[in-house]
Design an enzyme around this catalytic site. Sequence first.
Site, PDB file in Angstrom:
ATOM      1  N   HIS A 119       0.803  -1.228   0.000  1.00 50.84           N
ATOM      2  CA  HIS A 119       0.000   0.000   0.000  1.00 50.84           C
ATOM      3  C   HIS A 119       0.836   1.279   0.000  1.00 50.84           C
ATOM      4  O   HIS A 119       0.300   2.358   0.196  1.00 50.84           O
ATOM      5  CB  HIS A 119      -0.961  -0.003   1.198  1.00 50.84           C
ATOM      6  CG  HIS A 119      -2.055  -1.023   1.075  1.00 50.84           C
ATOM      7  ND1 HIS A 119      -2.899  -1.364   2.102  1.00 50.84           N
ATOM      8  CD2 HIS A 119      -2.448  -1.778   0.021  1.00 50.84           C
ATOM      9  CE1 HIS A 119      -3.755  -2.295   1.693  1.00 50.84           C
ATOM     10  NE2 HIS A 119      -3.495  -2.569   0.433  1.00 50.84           N
ATOM     11  N   CYS A 127       4.414  13.122  -7.447  1.00 55.90           N
ATOM     12  CA  CYS A 127       3.834  14.304  -8.077  1.00 55.90           C
ATOM     13  C   CYS A 127       2.519  13.939  -8.764  1.00 55.90           C
ATOM     14  O   CYS A 127       2.379  12.852  -9.315  1.00 55.90           O
ATOM     15  CB  CYS A 127       4.826  14.864  -9.090  1.00 55.90           C
ATOM     16  SG  CYS A 127       4.233  16.355  -9.894  1.00 55.90           S
ATOM     17  N   CYS A 149       5.882  19.850  -5.945  1.00 55.82           N
ATOM     18  CA  CYS A 149       6.953  19.132  -6.638  1.00 55.82           C
ATOM     19  C   CYS A 149       8.175  20.025  -6.862  1.00 55.82           C
ATOM     20  O   CYS A 149       8.043  21.184  -7.276  1.00 55.82           O
ATOM     21  CB  CYS A 149       6.419  18.628  -7.984  1.00 55.82           C
ATOM     22  SG  CYS A 149       7.634  17.742  -8.953  1.00 55.82           S
ATOM     23  N   ASN A 215      -4.246 -12.898  15.662  1.00 55.82           N
ATOM     24  CA  ASN A 215      -5.174 -11.760  15.743  1.00 55.82           C
ATOM     25  C   ASN A 215      -6.075 -11.966  16.960  1.00 55.82           C
ATOM     26  O   ASN A 215      -6.606 -13.060  17.144  1.00 55.82           O
ATOM     27  CB  ASN A 215      -6.022 -11.720  14.451  1.00 55.82           C
ATOM     28  CG  ASN A 215      -6.732 -10.383  14.258  1.00 55.82           C
ATOM     29  OD1 ASN A 215      -7.273  -9.822  15.204  1.00 55.82           O
ATOM     30  ND2 ASN A 215      -6.742  -9.898  13.030  1.00 55.82           N
ATOM     31  N   PRO A 216      -6.246 -10.948  17.792  1.00 49.69           N
ATOM     32  CA  PRO A 216      -7.139 -11.110  18.944  1.00 49.69           C
ATOM     33  C   PRO A 216      -8.595 -11.330  18.523  1.00 49.69           C
ATOM     34  O   PRO A 216      -9.419 -11.743  19.332  1.00 49.69           O
ATOM     35  CB  PRO A 216      -7.005  -9.798  19.722  1.00 49.69           C
ATOM     36  CG  PRO A 216      -5.945  -9.005  19.047  1.00 49.69           C
ATOM     37  CD  PRO A 216      -5.630  -9.624  17.720  1.00 49.69           C
ATOM     38  N   GLU A 217      -8.885 -11.031  17.228  1.00 52.52           N
ATOM     39  CA  GLU A 217     -10.255 -11.254  16.746  1.00 52.52           C
ATOM     40  C   GLU A 217     -10.252 -12.286  15.631  1.00 52.52           C
ATOM     41  O   GLU A 217      -9.251 -12.467  14.950  1.00 52.52           O
ATOM     42  CB  GLU A 217     -10.821  -9.945  16.163  1.00 52.52           C
ATOM     43  CG  GLU A 217     -11.161  -8.941  17.217  1.00 52.52           C
ATOM     44  CD  GLU A 217     -11.525  -7.592  16.612  1.00 52.52           C
ATOM     45  OE1 GLU A 217     -11.713  -7.514  15.369  1.00 52.52           O
ATOM     46  OE2 GLU A 217     -11.603  -6.636  17.395  1.00 52.52           O
TER      47      GLU A 217
HETATM   48  P1  NAD Z   1      -6.819  -4.034   9.269  1.00 54.22           P
HETATM   49  O1  NAD Z   1      -7.952  -4.220   8.353  1.00 54.22           O
HETATM   50  O2  NAD Z   1      -5.534  -4.592   8.910  1.00 54.22           O
HETATM   51  O3  NAD Z   1      -7.373  -4.443  10.805  1.00 54.22           O
HETATM   52  C1  NAD Z   1      -6.585  -4.467  11.965  1.00 54.22           C
HETATM   53  C2  NAD Z   1      -6.626  -5.889  12.534  1.00 54.22           C
HETATM   54  O4  NAD Z   1      -5.598  -6.031  13.484  1.00 54.22           O
HETATM   55  C3  NAD Z   1      -7.942  -6.247  13.239  1.00 54.22           C
HETATM   56  O5  NAD Z   1      -8.400  -7.485  12.753  1.00 54.22           O
HETATM   57  C4  NAD Z   1      -7.517  -6.353  14.722  1.00 54.22           C
HETATM   58  O6  NAD Z   1      -8.263  -7.347  15.402  1.00 54.22           O
HETATM   59  C5  NAD Z   1      -6.068  -6.754  14.596  1.00 54.22           C
HETATM   60  N1  NAD Z   1      -5.196  -6.408  15.725  1.00 54.22           N
HETATM   61  C6  NAD Z   1      -5.288  -5.343  16.557  1.00 54.22           C
HETATM   62  N2  NAD Z   1      -4.278  -5.349  17.446  1.00 54.22           N
HETATM   63  C7  NAD Z   1      -3.516  -6.438  17.163  1.00 54.22           C
HETATM   64  C8  NAD Z   1      -2.318  -6.980  17.714  1.00 54.22           C
HETATM   65  N3  NAD Z   1      -1.690  -6.401  18.739  1.00 54.22           N
HETATM   66  N4  NAD Z   1      -1.814  -8.109  17.165  1.00 54.22           N
HETATM   67  C9  NAD Z   1      -2.427  -8.713  16.123  1.00 54.22           C
HETATM   68  N5  NAD Z   1      -3.574  -8.250  15.565  1.00 54.22           N
HETATM   69  C10 NAD Z   1      -4.103  -7.117  16.071  1.00 54.22           C
HETATM   70  O7  NAD Z   1      -6.452  -2.620   9.472  1.00 54.22           O
HETATM   71  P2  NAD Z   1      -7.308  -1.372   9.283  1.00 54.22           P
HETATM   72  O8  NAD Z   1      -6.935  -0.537  10.418  1.00 54.22           O
HETATM   73  O9  NAD Z   1      -8.718  -1.744   9.097  1.00 54.22           O
HETATM   74  O10 NAD Z   1      -6.676  -0.767   7.947  1.00 54.22           O
HETATM   75  C11 NAD Z   1      -6.887  -1.160   6.619  1.00 54.22           C
HETATM   76  C12 NAD Z   1      -5.731  -0.619   5.736  1.00 54.22           C
HETATM   77  O11 NAD Z   1      -5.322   0.669   6.150  1.00 54.22           O
HETATM   78  C13 NAD Z   1      -4.487  -1.466   5.838  1.00 54.22           C
HETATM   79  O12 NAD Z   1      -4.486  -2.338   4.773  1.00 54.22           O
HETATM   80  C14 NAD Z   1      -3.342  -0.460   5.804  1.00 54.22           C
HETATM   81  O13 NAD Z   1      -2.865  -0.246   4.497  1.00 54.22           O
HETATM   82  C15 NAD Z   1      -3.917   0.844   6.218  1.00 54.22           C
HETATM   83  N6  NAD Z   1      -3.426   1.195   7.557  1.00 54.22           N
HETATM   84  C16 NAD Z   1      -2.086   1.135   7.813  1.00 54.22           C
HETATM   85  C17 NAD Z   1      -1.609   1.442   9.068  1.00 54.22           C
HETATM   86  C18 NAD Z   1      -0.124   1.337   9.330  1.00 54.22           C
HETATM   87  O14 NAD Z   1       0.671   1.486   8.421  1.00 54.22           O
HETATM   88  N7  NAD Z   1       0.287   1.063  10.574  1.00 54.22           N
HETATM   89  C19 NAD Z   1      -2.489   1.841  10.075  1.00 54.22           C
HETATM   90  C20 NAD Z   1      -3.859   1.916   9.775  1.00 54.22           C
HETATM   91  C21 NAD Z   1      -4.300   1.601   8.498  1.00 54.22           C
HETATM   92 ZN    ZN Z   2       6.246  17.180 -10.741  1.00 58.67          ZN
END
Ligand code: NAD
Ligand code: ZN
Length: 251
Positions: A119, A127, A149, A215-217
């Site tokens: 991502h 740019c 830019c 994953n906790p869920e």
């Molecule tokens: P996601 O869809 O990847 O969901 C987060 C998951 O992590 C949930 O299922 C949750 O249960 C689980 N989780 C929470 N704490 C955890 C732990 N300690 N260990 C293991 N699992 C755990 O993420 P999102 O927030 O729905 O984001 C979707 C998209 O957004 C991602 O694909 C990403 O590209 C982007 N995003 C990136 C970041 C980052 O770079 N850190 C942060 C937020 C969102």
């Molecule tokens: Zn440019």
Amino acid sequence: MNLLPQDSLELIQNAPSIVFLTGAGISSESGIPTFRGEGGLWKNFRAEDLATPEAFQKNPKLVWEWYDWRREICQKAKPNLGHLIIAKWQKKSSSVHLITQNVDGLHPRAGSETLIELHGNIFRVRCTNCTSIFHLEKDGLDHPGLKFCKECDSLLRPDIVWFGEEYNQNLLTKSWELCKQSQVVILIGTSANVSVPTNLAQTAIRNGAIGIEINPEETNLTPSMKHHFDGKSGEVLPQIWKEVFPDETME
Ligand code: NAD
Ligand code: ZN
């Protein structure tokens, strides 16, 4: 008590190729909010309403403010045990591959030298007019608000794949290949709501890999996994490491 039964443990120890697929959850113990979890909202906006080309076109200042806020959090955050164990595993064995959905740069900072950032990366910009790409810190563009830019003065945007946008084809092809060849796919901290990473994990499993989810869920992918470890990656991964490499220290 061991987490992994003997057959899975041996498979992991002997696998010619293991793929880690990580999402926002692996960074939550470093204090980076996931989009859907606690702290994911910013000024009452949902990520889905800001991380889109339409939002940027309508209000680039607002979108940049949100990214400046997120980037600052990422800058201050430190890699946690989850990131560090994966990096250590990669150093130990060239058969361990990492594909991440995260844009926070914590995997490379933990020492993962080869990885696929599906991502994009929050510290990179591109740019909207020419093909220039810059690094916000190294190129001195690390100021709040709109950024322009250095080549053509047009508006810069985060080098991130927004909702509804195409993935980088090279990275995607490489990811499919890695998943098809793997014997083990370890899915960490992803809610499996985004279709491409979900399909990657499914591809690995269809091609014979065993799936392990940390994953906790539970997620949509839990039923197709051989193991689901209900816990935080910073706690479960060190335990798995100890079982796979009983003679190694954690340092
Ligand atoms: P996601 O869809 O990847 O969901 C987060 C998951 O992590 C949930 O299922 C949750 O249960 C689980 N989780 C929470 N704490 C955890 C732990 N300690 N260990 C293991 N699992 C755990 O993420 P999102 O927030 O729905 O984001 C979707 C998209 O957004 C991602 O694909 C990403 O590209 C982007 N995003 C990136 C970041 C980052 O770079 N850190 C942060 C937020 C969102
Ligand atoms: Zn440019």
